[in-house]
Design a protein around this motif. Sequence first.
Motif, PDB file in Angstrom:
ATOM      1  N   ALA A  25       0.969  -1.050  -0.078  1.00 22.74           N
ATOM      2  CA  ALA A  25       0.315  -0.153  -0.026  1.00 22.74           C
ATOM      3  C   ALA A  25       1.133   1.694   0.213  1.00 22.74           C
ATOM      4  CB  ALA A  25      -0.560  -0.301   1.166  1.00 22.74           C
ATOM      5  N   LEU A  26       2.191   1.247   0.699  1.00 21.31           N
ATOM      6  CA  LEU A  26       2.725   2.858   0.438  1.00 21.31           C
ATOM      7  C   LEU A  26       3.641   3.167  -0.307  1.00 21.31           C
ATOM      8  CD1 LEU A  26       4.441   2.307   4.672  1.00 21.31           C
ATOM      9  CD2 LEU A  26       2.510   3.436   3.507  1.00 21.31           C
ATOM     10  N   THR A  27       3.617   1.425  -1.025  1.00 20.49           N
ATOM     11  CA  THR A  27       4.098   2.680  -2.618  1.00 20.49           C
ATOM     12  C   THR A  27       3.070   2.094  -3.900  1.00 20.49           C
ATOM     13  OG1 THR A  27       5.962   2.057  -4.071  1.00 20.49           O
ATOM     14  CG2 THR A  27       4.985  -0.435  -3.572  1.00 20.49           C
ATOM     15  N   ARG A 123      19.386   3.452   7.232  1.00 18.11           N
ATOM     16  CA  ARG A 123      18.964   3.887   5.728  1.00 18.11           C
ATOM     17  C   ARG A 123      19.037   5.443   4.928  1.00 18.11           C
ATOM     18  NH1 ARG A 123      13.495   1.436   8.344  1.00 18.11           N
ATOM     19  NH2 ARG A 123      13.289   0.913   5.837  1.00 18.11           N
ATOM     20  N   PRO A 124      19.751   4.608   4.305  1.00 24.31           N
ATOM     21  CA  PRO A 124      20.464   6.081   3.441  1.00 24.31           C
ATOM     22  C   PRO A 124      19.035   6.436   1.820  1.00 24.31           C
ATOM     23  CG  PRO A 124      21.961   4.343   3.303  1.00 24.31           C
ATOM     24  CD  PRO A 124      21.453   3.942   3.925  1.00 24.31           C
ATOM     25  N   VAL A 125      19.322   6.458   1.298  1.00 20.85           N
ATOM     26  CA  VAL A 125      18.498   7.228   0.023  1.00 20.85           C
ATOM     27  C   VAL A 125      19.287   7.255  -1.033  1.00 20.85           C
ATOM     28  CG1 VAL A 125      16.605   6.938   0.954  1.00 20.85           C
ATOM     29  CG2 VAL A 125      17.895   9.402   0.557  1.00 20.85           C
ATOM     30  N   PHE A 163      22.796  -2.927  -5.129  1.00 21.79           N
ATOM     31  CA  PHE A 163      22.000  -3.639  -3.342  1.00 21.79           C
ATOM     32  C   PHE A 163      20.290  -3.789  -4.293  1.00 21.79           C
ATOM     33  CE2 PHE A 163      20.758  -5.723   0.103  1.00 21.79           C
ATOM     34  CZ  PHE A 163      19.232  -5.276   0.417  1.00 21.79           C
ATOM     35  N   ALA A 164      20.054  -4.867  -3.790  1.00 23.26           N
ATOM     36  CA  ALA A 164      18.764  -5.338  -5.213  1.00 23.26           C
ATOM     37  C   ALA A 164      17.279  -4.192  -3.704  1.00 23.26           C
ATOM     38  CB  ALA A 164      18.058  -6.338  -4.634  1.00 23.26           C
ATOM     39  N   SER A 165      17.964  -2.888  -3.830  1.00 22.93           N
ATOM     40  CA  SER A 165      17.070  -1.960  -2.697  1.00 22.93           C
ATOM     41  C   SER A 165      15.044  -2.553  -3.223  1.00 22.93           C
ATOM     42  CB  SER A 165      17.487  -0.666  -3.079  1.00 22.93           C
ATOM     43  OG  SER A 165      15.965   0.382  -2.628  1.00 22.93           O
ATOM     44  N   VAL A 166      14.599  -2.393  -1.962  1.00 32.00           N
ATOM     45  CA  VAL A 166      13.054  -2.297  -2.888  1.00 32.00           C
ATOM     46  C   VAL A 166      12.668  -1.160  -2.646  1.00 32.00           C
ATOM     47  CG1 VAL A 166      10.340  -2.384  -1.190  1.00 32.00           C
ATOM     48  CG2 VAL A 166      12.818  -4.279  -0.913  1.00 32.00           C
ATOM     49  N   GLY A 167      12.864  -0.090  -2.098  1.00 32.73           N
ATOM     50  CA  GLY A 167      12.401   1.262  -2.324  1.00 32.73           C
ATOM     51  C   GLY A 167      12.959   1.930  -3.673  1.00 32.73           C
ATOM     52  N   ALA A 168      14.617   1.589  -3.874  1.00 28.67           N
ATOM     53  CA  ALA A 168      15.275   2.195  -5.235  1.00 28.67           C
ATOM     54  C   ALA A 168      13.982   2.136  -5.975  1.00 28.67           C
ATOM     55  CB  ALA A 168      16.554   2.291  -5.035  1.00 28.67           C
ATOM     56  N   THR A 307      13.845 -10.181   5.743  1.00 27.18           N
ATOM     57  CA  THR A 307      14.117  -9.188   6.946  1.00 27.18           C
ATOM     58  C   THR A 307      13.804  -8.873   8.404  1.00 27.18           C
ATOM     59  OG1 THR A 307      15.688  -7.875   8.238  1.00 27.18           O
ATOM     60  CG2 THR A 307      14.950  -7.251   6.491  1.00 27.18           C
ATOM     61  N   ASP A 308      11.792  -8.582   7.582  1.00 27.64           N
ATOM     62  CA  ASP A 308      10.657  -8.201   9.047  1.00 27.64           C
ATOM     63  C   ASP A 308      10.425  -9.359   8.885  1.00 27.64           C
ATOM     64  OD1 ASP A 308      10.098  -6.047   5.973  1.00 27.64           O
ATOM     65  OD2 ASP A 308      11.575  -5.759   7.266  1.00 27.64           O
ATOM     66  N   LEU A 309      10.769 -10.519   9.300  1.00 26.19           N
ATOM     67  CA  LEU A 309      10.322 -11.875   9.725  1.00 26.19           C
ATOM     68  C   LEU A 309      11.364 -12.931  10.415  1.00 26.19           C
ATOM     69  CD1 LEU A 309       8.316 -13.414   7.574  1.00 26.19           C
ATOM     70  CD2 LEU A 309       7.424 -12.494   9.732  1.00 26.19           C
TER      71      LEU A 309
END
Length: 421
Positions: A25-27, A123-125, A163-168, A307-309
């Motif tokens: 939802a946040l994306t 948490r850099p961007v 890196f396989a960044s989700v947000g990026a 990682t979230d688990l």
Amino acid sequence: MDSILVKGNGPLNGEIAISGAKNAALTLMPATLLTDEPLTLTNVPRLLDIKTTNELLSSLGTEVAMMQEGQIIVLDTNQITNHTAHYDIVRKMRASILVLGPMLARDGKAIVSLPGGCAIGARPVDLHLQGLEAMGATIELKEGYIHAVAKGGLKGATIDFSFASVGATENILMAATLAKGTTVINNAAREPEIVDLADCLRKMGAQISGDGSPTITIQGVDKLHGATHPVVADRIELGTYMLAPVIAGGEVELLGGRINLLHSYCEKLDEAGISVTETKRGLKVTSRNGRINAVNVVTEPFPGFPTDLQAQMMAALCTANGTSVLEETIFENRFMHAPELIRMGANIDVHGGTATVTGVNRLKGAPVMATDLRASVSLILAGLAASGETIVSRVYHLDRGYERLVRKLSSCGANIERITS
Ligand code: EPZ
């Protein structure tokens, strides 16, 4: 600040409906910025982070209409009237950075506060910004803000993520839908939330292929139109509640859960001696009585162990038969639940990114403190089978990512209540 009181209350039995995914939802919500037509999202979880995102989008000019107690949201950005995402909202939720790509793609300009770090890491961007610069944006950092301009619009580019960044991946995927030409993202994140975003963008007219694989190709188009899209089920909520009957005993059916959302996680549960069966309505999880086997865990980008688990799995392994080693490779500081579990009698030794957990017979209830979203739920899980009472304070962390947690667990027989102070 509210707390949650949990008392070990024997085996759980019943069913829990899995909500829509917070991290999908946040994306999906910022995608409204890509079109001047309404975007309708259904199966939206009712969470604090959704409320914050509504606030953020409204501040940019989006009209937000909520229906069905917030499970349906209609987002209408006829035009972006303000191109600045202010620090006071962004600092509450790092995912606010996901308005950067869409705003730049739509209007060629965006000013977004740097999100700053959080409890689990810096948490850099940088990968987000490198990707947008590769697409022709000019990026300047001034007084804590990202000033991005793309005169004449963004151009397609080949982007190689270190890196396989989700947000990026999400930011570039959205930005590329309106760029001139073709964009290829190499080493893209493969999470189901990325595929859900691509599905929604395709409904809006975007031309995307390869989502869910390490290489995503996007052919830019002139305009996107509105769409209606259901938010995918929350695999992290699913994985969290799968451990409730494992820790407390009994049998719980997770409605809407599917194994394909959590393949490597389910393999690890199987190794620990936990039975997971797919039913017509979801997943049934039964603890094969007695203690689970100790297992070793390494967190990785999807399709690896999420990682979230990690925190939730640690809670389950505190009473496993033997010694488990958990390696956290995604975030630099994601073991803050360990000292709290130790307060409950767990035997955990943390060195850098590795935690060694030696199973004990039973944890003892204690007052503990939530430090971040997933750490807080791991303490609730631990309390389900601990002797005596566990009081988890600072539960506002939980409100960010778990919809109606107390109601869901108590419906399966857990002795759990929220104490408002
Ligand atoms: C998303 O965060 C999730 N959040 C996180 O869930 C999740 O833990 C994470 O992906 C990994 O799966 C949302 O989707 C809203 P990343 P994100 O970019 O996008 C480094 C939860 O509990 N990195 O894949 O921020 C970064 O520092 C939350 O629901 C860079 O170095 O994750 C981190 O160490 C927590 N430079 C690692 O990559 C960048 O430009 C993973 O970050 C971007 C990231």
